[in-house]
Scaffold this active site. Structure first.
Site, mmCIF file in Angstrom:
data_model
loop_
_atom_site.group_PDB
_atom_site.id
_atom_site.type_symbol
_atom_site.label_atom_id
_atom_site.label_comp_id
_atom_site.label_asym_id
_atom_site.label_seq_id
_atom_site.Cartn_x
_atom_site.Cartn_y
_atom_site.Cartn_z
ATOM 1 N N ASP A 1 0.851 -1.187 0.000
ATOM 2 C CA ASP A 1 0.000 0.000 0.000
ATOM 3 C C ASP A 1 0.888 1.239 0.000
ATOM 4 O OD1 ASP A 1 -2.298 1.524 0.096
ATOM 5 O OD2 ASP A 1 -2.577 1.332 2.255
ATOM 6 N N THR B 1 -13.206 1.236 -2.798
ATOM 7 C CA THR B 1 -12.452 1.692 -1.644
ATOM 8 C C THR B 1 -13.343 2.519 -0.719
ATOM 9 O OG1 THR B 1 -10.381 2.785 -1.005
ATOM 10 C CG2 THR B 1 -11.597 3.767 -2.840
ATOM 11 N N PHE C 1 -11.769 -0.727 5.228
ATOM 12 C CA PHE C 1 -10.719 0.035 5.913
ATOM 13 C C PHE C 1 -10.684 -0.300 7.406
ATOM 14 C CE2 PHE C 1 -9.354 3.868 3.183
ATOM 15 C CZ PHE C 1 -9.367 3.105 2.034
#
Length: 315
Positions: free
Chosen positions: A16, A149, A171
């Site tokens: 990431d 996302t 997340f």
């Protein structure tokens, strides 16, 4: 065997970062980027040339086109290192505009194809708004694969599964942040770690639901605050991890066991759920954490996208 190597036996490890020079030593399968990560990278001396070269080559073009070309430059550099896929994000300022998201995604794919990159090596990242999910569904029908996302809730995950998107990025760390802040002085870290971490619990619920009902969408835990969150999700389809936490895993020899298991999930007693637009919006509204973190995440990405614009214009 270190924890990173052990994790790779159960889970596809994804880097990431936009810092591709740092990436190679961890040998990730895939990589993810976002406007914040690219903004951070281009301010480092070793990446400045990518910025100046892109601006010089396409001077006079619209800022959004130059931005996309810069994102694709980074993506191509990353794809020279990882054997799998890179995720490149559509401008978050389009998060509530399905048609504009589709148009922007198609341009990003065309830019990759012009560099000889196969369409299957790119995931287009889109915020998990209702409009973003509908755009992703349309892109998937056109053969463009997507990574949804800023996903914080079960209803977002179910809607993404219905849309048959390629991958979702729940997340973990930002969910954890919200519950910790909300609890204030009553928060007990030991009681909210490992399998009891609210972010870990959210991803586990989504993973088990997907596997129970044979939903093909891949689950990729993201936004980790500590190694404990990562190890508690060993067995998840993919985990996207910062270079700092990848280094911590690589240095640890502590045992690591699978915690999520697709076969075990099929034995769990769960009821199927479906959302249309009205029920999706209501379910999201009823989840204060997801509503707040989605809005906050979009605002933050929009801010960094605007900063990147200014950097390109002022270069």
């Amino acid at each position: 065997m270190n924890q990173l190597d052990a994790l790779k036996k159960f889970t596809t490890v994804v880097a990431d970062t936009g810092d591709f020079l740092q990436m190679a030593s961890f040998q990730p399968q895939d990589a993810t980027t976002n406007p914040s990560l690219i903004l951070k990278a281009v301010q480092k001396p070793e990446y400045r040339a990518l910025l100046t070269d892109t601006v010089a080559q396409f001077q006079g073009r619209a800022p959004d086109e130059i931005t996309d070309r810069l994102l694709v430059r980074f993506g191509c550099e990353i794809l020279a290192i990882v054997p799998g896929r890179v995720s490149t994000e559509v401008d978050a300022r389009l998060s509530f505009n399905s048609s504009a998201t589709i148009t922007r995604a198609e341009r990003i794919i065309e830019l990759y194809q012009a560099q000889g990159i196969h369409i299957d090596r790119v995931l287009i990242k889109v915020a998990s708004t209702w409009e973003g999910i509908q755009a992703a569904a349309a892109l998937e029908r056109r053969g463009i694969h997507t990574n949804l996302t800023l996903l914080f809730s079960f209803c977002q995950a179910v809607a993404c599964g219905q849309a048959r998107v390629q991958l979702i990025s729940p997340f973990v760390g930002r969910i954890y942040d919200w519950y910790k802040k909300s609890a204030g002085a009553t928060w007990v870290e030991a009681d909210n770690s490992g399998a009891n971490d609210p972010g870990v619990k959210s991803v586990t619920e989504i993973y088990n639901y997907y596997k129970k009902f044979g939903i093909a969408t891949e689950v990729m835990g993201a936004s980790f605050r500590n190694v404990g969150q990562i190890t508690a999700l060993a067995g998840c389809d993919l985990l996207t991890i910062s270079p700092e936490l990848l280094a911590t895993l690589a240095q640890s020899k502590a045992p690591l066991l699978r915690t999520l298991d697709a076969q075990a999930a099929q034995a769990i007693d769960l009821a199927p759920v479906n959302y249309d637009e009205a029920s999706f919006r209501f379910a999201l509204n009823q989840d204060a954490m997801a509503t707040e973190k989605l809005a906050e995440g979009i605002r933050a990405f929009c801010t960094d996208a605007a900063k990147l614009d200014q950097l390109l214009l002022g270069n």
